[in-house]
Design a protein around this motif. Structure first.
Motif, mmCIF file in Angstrom:
data_model
loop_
_atom_site.group_PDB
_atom_site.id
_atom_site.type_symbol
_atom_site.label_atom_id
_atom_site.label_comp_id
_atom_site.label_asym_id
_atom_site.label_seq_id
_atom_site.Cartn_x
_atom_site.Cartn_y
_atom_site.Cartn_z
ATOM 1 N N UNK A 370 0.964 -1.136 -0.188
ATOM 2 C CA UNK A 370 0.202 0.274 -0.069
ATOM 3 C C UNK A 370 1.139 0.915 0.187
ATOM 4 N N UNK A 371 0.477 2.467 -1.207
ATOM 5 C CA UNK A 371 1.560 3.257 -1.297
ATOM 6 C C UNK A 371 1.355 4.467 -0.077
ATOM 7 N N UNK A 372 1.928 4.991 1.047
ATOM 8 C CA UNK A 372 1.912 6.175 1.647
ATOM 9 C C UNK A 372 0.793 6.808 1.414
ATOM 10 N N UNK A 373 1.222 7.666 -0.229
ATOM 11 C CA UNK A 373 0.616 8.871 -0.826
ATOM 12 C C UNK A 373 -1.308 8.331 -1.197
ATOM 13 N N UNK A 374 -1.757 6.695 -0.825
ATOM 14 C CA UNK A 374 -2.865 6.509 -1.325
ATOM 15 C C UNK A 374 -3.329 5.388 -0.956
ATOM 16 N N UNK A 376 -4.740 2.870 2.010
ATOM 17 C CA UNK A 376 -6.184 1.526 1.537
ATOM 18 C C UNK A 376 -6.646 1.791 0.070
ATOM 19 N N UNK A 377 -6.107 2.250 -1.145
ATOM 20 C CA UNK A 377 -6.355 1.751 -2.576
ATOM 21 C C UNK A 377 -5.472 1.251 -2.937
ATOM 22 N N UNK A 378 -5.603 0.212 -3.922
ATOM 23 C CA UNK A 378 -5.170 -0.080 -5.184
ATOM 24 C C UNK A 378 -4.982 0.352 -6.349
ATOM 25 N N UNK A 379 -4.081 1.276 -6.361
ATOM 26 C CA UNK A 379 -3.948 1.898 -7.715
ATOM 27 C C UNK A 379 -2.944 2.158 -8.900
ATOM 28 N N UNK A 395 4.728 -1.757 -7.141
ATOM 29 C CA UNK A 395 3.065 -1.722 -7.565
ATOM 30 C C UNK A 395 2.602 -1.527 -6.599
ATOM 31 N N UNK A 396 1.545 -0.208 -6.444
ATOM 32 C CA UNK A 396 1.161 -0.192 -5.150
ATOM 33 C C UNK A 396 -0.521 -0.673 -5.252
ATOM 34 N N UNK A 397 -0.121 -1.490 -4.494
ATOM 35 C CA UNK A 397 -1.696 -2.499 -3.683
ATOM 36 C C UNK A 397 -1.974 -2.849 -2.697
#
Length: 449
Positions: A370-374, A376-379, A395-397
């Protein structure tokens, strides 16, 4: 003409063919020859008769940048299946991040000399991959060292030395269209070319098929990419393949690893799923590794890890609410052209394919969290840091974790070229705040995994 010492009995050829292709029959009669053949294939196969020592000279493998002995593991299995003595395949682990080619060549000299002494041999076969070809070429530039090498294989790196002071071939991506840099070191097509050059005849077995003997593994836990030993406690747990949860109260095996990180041999159930947990009193962080099940013995298991305060963890967003994964395969992940599919889901939720466009065709290790910038989202956006590292991507997931890791993260890989043979690893949803999780897929097609 093929040396008569290399000829195998006809029954061995038939058995190998049956093991590779399987048998089919319209009859369910267990007493028929076809049914007996199916039973034998299901139980596993024996290696072909042992090659004579003067043909099966010791092999020394030299990996490249960000590599390890893991890149010879699959082809070592193939060599052994064709009658090569398992102990005659040796790997030289050295710093995968440095550029001290003269220093590595000096280390190679030590490994070659130790190997010659161990087997009372006069020469070895040398195989280098990528940066390992630069190390090998420098080694061969010394006539005294070159005299210790009977044949040399230079895989997708520097060409054979000129003038050729030892017989040499140089398998590369041009020779195997569609294969990528590391794949050329691990593919069965490359193996076939290497085996025929070294042994003098084509191999009879190129697929990795189950063995009849009990499966034993040996290897090292190492700090990636330096390949220094990881000093820790290694607990190997039998797990439920459907959930990744441990199936007993005690580990299948427990080993205190010394400074070299070495372990084994340890007997495993063929085709069974295990968790390899690395822990130490120096840190509360536990590294859980989940490898594709073994159906053949291996002396080259590499548990790629890092110190709990290392740069990988420093650049991983950690927290109680999500799981962070490192997913690797010694065959590059493809997002362009003939692409891989790698779907992740938690507790049966909607899967997301993390092979995004920016992964390209050069990554071996995928860092997914999980990306710190988003939060709770899988962008599926590109994570910082990892994409700048050799053979890696990020990869942000968002993969929800639970405090007791009583949920399941499912990773389903549909490998390019073999999408009808999916590979699946189920693992607990460990919180990234106290746990590092690695998933290691096989670089060959696996049935029923």
């Amino acid at each position: 003409m093929i040396d008569s010492r290399l000829r195998r009995p006809l029954y061995v050829l038939v058995a190998a063919a049956l093991a590779l292709t399987g048998c089919s029959s319209d009859s369910d009669d267990g007493g028929t020859p076809e049914a007996a053949d199916r039973t034998e294939a299901a139980e596993g196969t024996d290696p072909l008769p042992a090659l004579p020592d003067d043909i099966a000279l010791p092999i020394v493998f030299v990996h490249g940048f960000a590599g390890s002995a893991q890149q010879v593991e699959s082809n070592a299995m193939r060599f052994v299946a064709n009658g090569y003595p398992a102990d005659r395949v040796v790997a030289y682990d050295h710093d995968g991040a440095g550029l001290d080619i003269p220093g590595y060549a000096a280390g190679l000299t030590e490994v070659v000399d130790e190997t010659l002494a161990e087997f009372d041999a006069e020469q070895v076969y040398l195989i280098g991959h990528s940066r390992g070809t630069a190390v090998s070429n420098l080694f061969l530039g010394d006539p005294a060292q070159a005299a210790k090498v009977a044949k040399y294989v230079a895989i997708d790196g520097r060409p054979c030395p000129e003038p050729q002071i030892v017989p040499c071939i140089a398998p590369n991506q041009a020779q195997f269209p569609g294969q990528t840099h590391v794949e050329v070191a691990t593919s069965k097509e490359s193996f076939a070319a290497q085996y025929e050059f070294l042994v003098g005849e084509a191999p009879e077995v190129v697929d990795i098929v189950p063995q009849r003997d009990p499966v034993e593994i040996s290897g090292r836990a190492v700090n990636f990419p330096a390949n220094t030993g990881r000093e820790a406690t290694l607990d190997i747990w039998a797990i439920d393949s459907d959930t990744g949860a441990r199936t007993g109260d005690e580990p299948h095996a427990s080993v205190e690893l010394g400074p070299d990180g070495e372990f084994g041999p340890i007997e495993l159930e063929s085709g069974a799923h295990y968790e390899y947990a690395l822990s130490s009193d120096a840190s509360p962080v536990v590294h859980h590794l989940y490898l594709q099940p073994y159906v053949r013995s291996s002396a080259f298991v590499r548990l790629l890890s890092s110190e709990p305060d290392g740069t990988i963890r420093q650049n991983t967003n950690i927290g109680d609410e999500h799981t962070a994964l490192v997913i690797s395969r010694m065959r590059e992940w493809h997002s362009e052209g003939d692409a891989d599919v790698l779907e992740l889901s938690v507790d049966g939720g909607e899967p997301v394919d993390v092979i995004t466009d920016f992964v390209g065709n050069g990554a071996i290790g995928l860092h997914v969290h999980d990306d710190v910038a988003t939060p709770g989202e899988s962008t599926l956006a590109k994570l910082p840091y990892f994409g700048e590292q050799p053979f890696q991507s990020g990869i942000d997931a968002y993969l929800p974790a639970s405090p007791d890791a009583d949920g399941t993260v499912t990773a389903r890989n549909l490998p390019r070229g073999d999408a009808d043979r999916p590979q699946t690893l189920n693992v607990p949803n460990w919180p990234s705040s106290g746990h590092t999780v690695s998933l290691v897929f096989a670089d060959w097609a696996v049935d029923g995994a």
